[in-house]
Each structure stands twice: as C-alpha cells, then as structure tokens.
Design a protein around this motif. Structure first.
Motif, short mmCIF file in Angstrom:
data_model
loop_
_atom_site.label_atom_id
_atom_site.label_comp_id
_atom_site.label_asym_id
_atom_site.label_seq_id
_atom_site.Cartn_x
_atom_site.Cartn_y
_atom_site.Cartn_z
N ALA A 1 0.95 -1.15 -0.05
CA ALA A 1 0.08 0.09 -0.05
C ALA A 1 0.79 1.42 -0.28
O ALA A 1 2.07 1.03 0.49
CB ALA A 1 -0.91 -0.05 1.27
N ALA B 1 -2.49 7.37 0.57
CA ALA B 1 -3.51 6.92 -0.29
C ALA B 1 -3.75 7.89 -1.45
O ALA B 1 -3.76 9.04 -1.40
CB ALA B 1 -4.97 6.62 0.34
N GLN C 1 -6.24 7.99 -3.29
CA GLN C 1 -7.42 8.39 -3.38
C GLN C 1 -8.42 7.94 -2.06
O GLN C 1 -8.34 6.72 -1.92
CB GLN C 1 -8.37 7.99 -4.55
CG GLN C 1 -9.99 8.47 -4.52
CD GLN C 1 -10.57 8.12 -5.83
OE1 GLN C 1 -9.79 7.54 -6.71
NE2 GLN C 1 -11.57 8.76 -5.84
N GLU C 2 -8.68 8.73 -1.11
CA GLU C 2 -9.13 8.16 -0.01
C GLU C 2 -10.69 7.75 -0.33
O GLU C 2 -11.31 8.29 -0.99
CB GLU C 2 -9.56 9.13 1.17
CG GLU C 2 -8.08 9.92 1.73
CD GLU C 2 -7.30 9.07 2.37
OE1 GLU C 2 -7.81 7.94 2.88
OE2 GLU C 2 -5.94 9.07 2.42
N GLY D 1 -14.43 3.13 4.53
CA GLY D 1 -14.08 1.78 5.06
C GLY D 1 -15.26 1.09 4.83
O GLY D 1 -16.39 1.35 4.50
N ALA E 1 -10.63 4.15 8.24
CA ALA E 1 -10.62 3.93 6.84
C ALA E 1 -9.17 4.27 6.03
O ALA E 1 -8.67 5.21 6.47
CB ALA E 1 -11.84 4.67 6.21
N ASN E 2 -8.89 3.40 5.54
CA ASN E 2 -7.53 3.37 4.58
C ASN E 2 -6.21 3.30 5.49
O ASN E 2 -5.32 3.93 5.21
CB ASN E 2 -7.39 4.88 3.67
CG ASN E 2 -8.49 4.91 2.92
OD1 ASN E 2 -8.91 4.25 1.89
ND2 ASN E 2 -9.40 6.00 3.31
N THR F 1 -3.03 1.77 7.45
CA THR F 1 -1.84 0.91 6.94
C THR F 1 -1.29 0.62 8.07
O THR F 1 -1.38 1.16 9.36
CB THR F 1 -0.98 1.55 5.93
OG1 THR F 1 -0.34 2.64 6.63
CG2 THR F 1 -1.86 2.02 4.91
N ARG G 1 -2.24 -2.62 3.66
CA ARG G 1 -3.68 -2.00 4.29
C ARG G 1 -4.00 -3.09 5.42
O ARG G 1 -3.79 -3.99 5.27
CB ARG G 1 -4.73 -1.94 3.17
CG ARG G 1 -4.43 -0.64 2.24
CD ARG G 1 -5.51 -0.48 1.55
NE ARG G 1 -5.36 0.80 0.86
CZ ARG G 1 -5.18 1.93 1.05
NH1 ARG G 1 -5.38 2.33 2.23
NH2 ARG G 1 -5.15 3.10 0.12
N GLN H 1 -7.40 -3.99 7.89
CA GLN H 1 -8.78 -4.18 8.00
C GLN H 1 -9.00 -4.20 9.55
O GLN H 1 -8.32 -4.52 10.39
CB GLN H 1 -9.14 -5.64 7.26
CG GLN H 1 -8.91 -5.47 5.87
CD GLN H 1 -9.49 -7.11 5.18
OE1 GLN H 1 -10.15 -7.61 5.71
NE2 GLN H 1 -8.93 -6.90 3.79
#
Length: 218
Positions: free
Chosen positions: A39, A43, A45-46, A49, A148-149, A151, A204, A206
């Motif tokens: 990753a 990012a 592009q954000e 999530g 969200a996003n 890492t 990335r 989760q």
C-alpha cells in the motif's frame, strides 16, 4: 584419549551450522507465510471503509420525523441492547446504523404510519472487531480504533514503533477471513518498513487485524 581429525572437523561443521542458522533467524525473514499487497504511504484516493458496526456503550442519536418524543439519545447497554419509547430491549450490537434504523422503523410501524427513522452514532466505543491490536515487542502495545484506509505504518506510529529487541521482519498479521470463517496469517516486514523506509513493506489493514511482533533471540 585424543580425538581423530575427522571428529574435530565434524564438530566444527556442526557448530558452524548451528551458528549460521541462529544468525539467519535473528536477521529476520518472512518465512513461508503469504504476504499482502503493498500500500502507498499516502493513499492516492481516500475512500470509505467498511460500515461501522455498533458496539456496547456506543452512544446513539435516534430521530423519528414528526414524532421527536419517540427518539432521543440512548447508550447501548453492556448487554448490547437499547430501550426507547415504545421499544424495549432491542438488540443493537453487531448492526450498522442503517440496519438498526430499519429495525426501529419496523417496530414503530405498529404504532404510527410509515415512520421515518434516522440513527446516528455520536460516540464510538468500538468492539474488538472494529479495532486493530498490536502486541509483542513494541514500545506500547495497544488496541487502536480502525480508520478507513489505515495501513501498518499508521498502526506502528500509533504505538511508538518497534521495541529495542523486536524482530520486525518476523512479525505476523492475523486476520479473520469472513469467507472461509478461519484465521489467516500474513508475513510483515516491519524492519524494512520502519528502519529502511521500504514502501513495498507497507500494507493495508482491516478491522479486527492483530499484529504480533516477536522479540529477537539476541
């Protein structure tokens, strides 16, 4: 009694082999565990999530259009349920806000015609399934809310980086696979990421991921 030259040579070879194996282990390696795709540090592009899952002690604001007395602020109880006017002990944990508002709408339909309901989570006390946990040889092991996003680099910054004796390239990421219903382990190269700035070692995360960092033998 003296040893024969071949016995001395065998002993030397054995000692050399053990030392080489130990050094290789300390140097760290990703082993045979699968690796996740890289990753970017930032990012391109954000994006959003996964939908937030309501957990115990979350605070909710419930709106019922034209019937404000049926809504209000409520806190999810430790047993995972909420109580509002006309609704008693409705399960909330494990649902998204959209799912919960549909359930409330269904219950209120017994009393009012076609209710319009909105649910907003105003205070987050995320469950383990919504957190990322970092344990082992780090400066301050912790559970941090997933964003969200997020890492691996973000998670390591949050816990202060690797500990002094961390074997960063032997770290593992444990992830629950919803499709198979099993846990899967992935190799991480934290030394390469943090100490060498190798962008390819950043991956990335989760919700629910667990990062385990062992200590080096030396």
């Amino acid at each position: 009694m003296t040893s024969s030259p071949w016995l001395h040579a065998a002993r030397a070879s054995l000692i050399f082999g053990i030392a080489a194996t130990a050094l290789a282990g300390c140097a760290g390696g990703v082993g045979d565990a699968p690796q996740l795709p890289s990753a970017n540090f930032v990012a391109n592009q954000e994006g959003p999530g996964e939908a937030y899952i309501i957990g115990p002690l979350d605070e909710l604001q419930i709106f019922v259009w034209r019937n404000p007395e049926l809504g209000g602020k409520v806190q999810v109880r430790p047993d995972g349920r909420i109580t509002t006017p006309l609704i008693t002990d409705m399960p909330a944990v494990g649902k998204t806000a959209t799912m919960l508002q549909q359930d409330i709408k269904l219950q209120l339909s017994q009393y009012i015609t076609d209710p319009i309901v909105s649910v907003i989570v105003t205070s987050f006390n995320s469950t383990f399934s919504q957190q990322v946990r970092i344990v082992g040889a780090t400066e301050k092991p912790a559970s941090i809310p997933f964003r969200a996003n997020m890492t691996v680099l973000d998670a390591m910054i949050a816990v202060g980086g690797l500990g002094e004796y961390a074997a960063g390239n032997k770290a593992r990421l444990v992830r629950f696979d919803k499709g198979s219903g099993k846990q899967q382990e992935y190799a991480l190269r934290l030394n390469d990421l943090i100490k060498r700035g190798d962008i390819k070692a950043n991956v990335r995360l989760q919700p629910g991921d667990v990062i385990i960092i062992p200590e080096s033998m030396f």
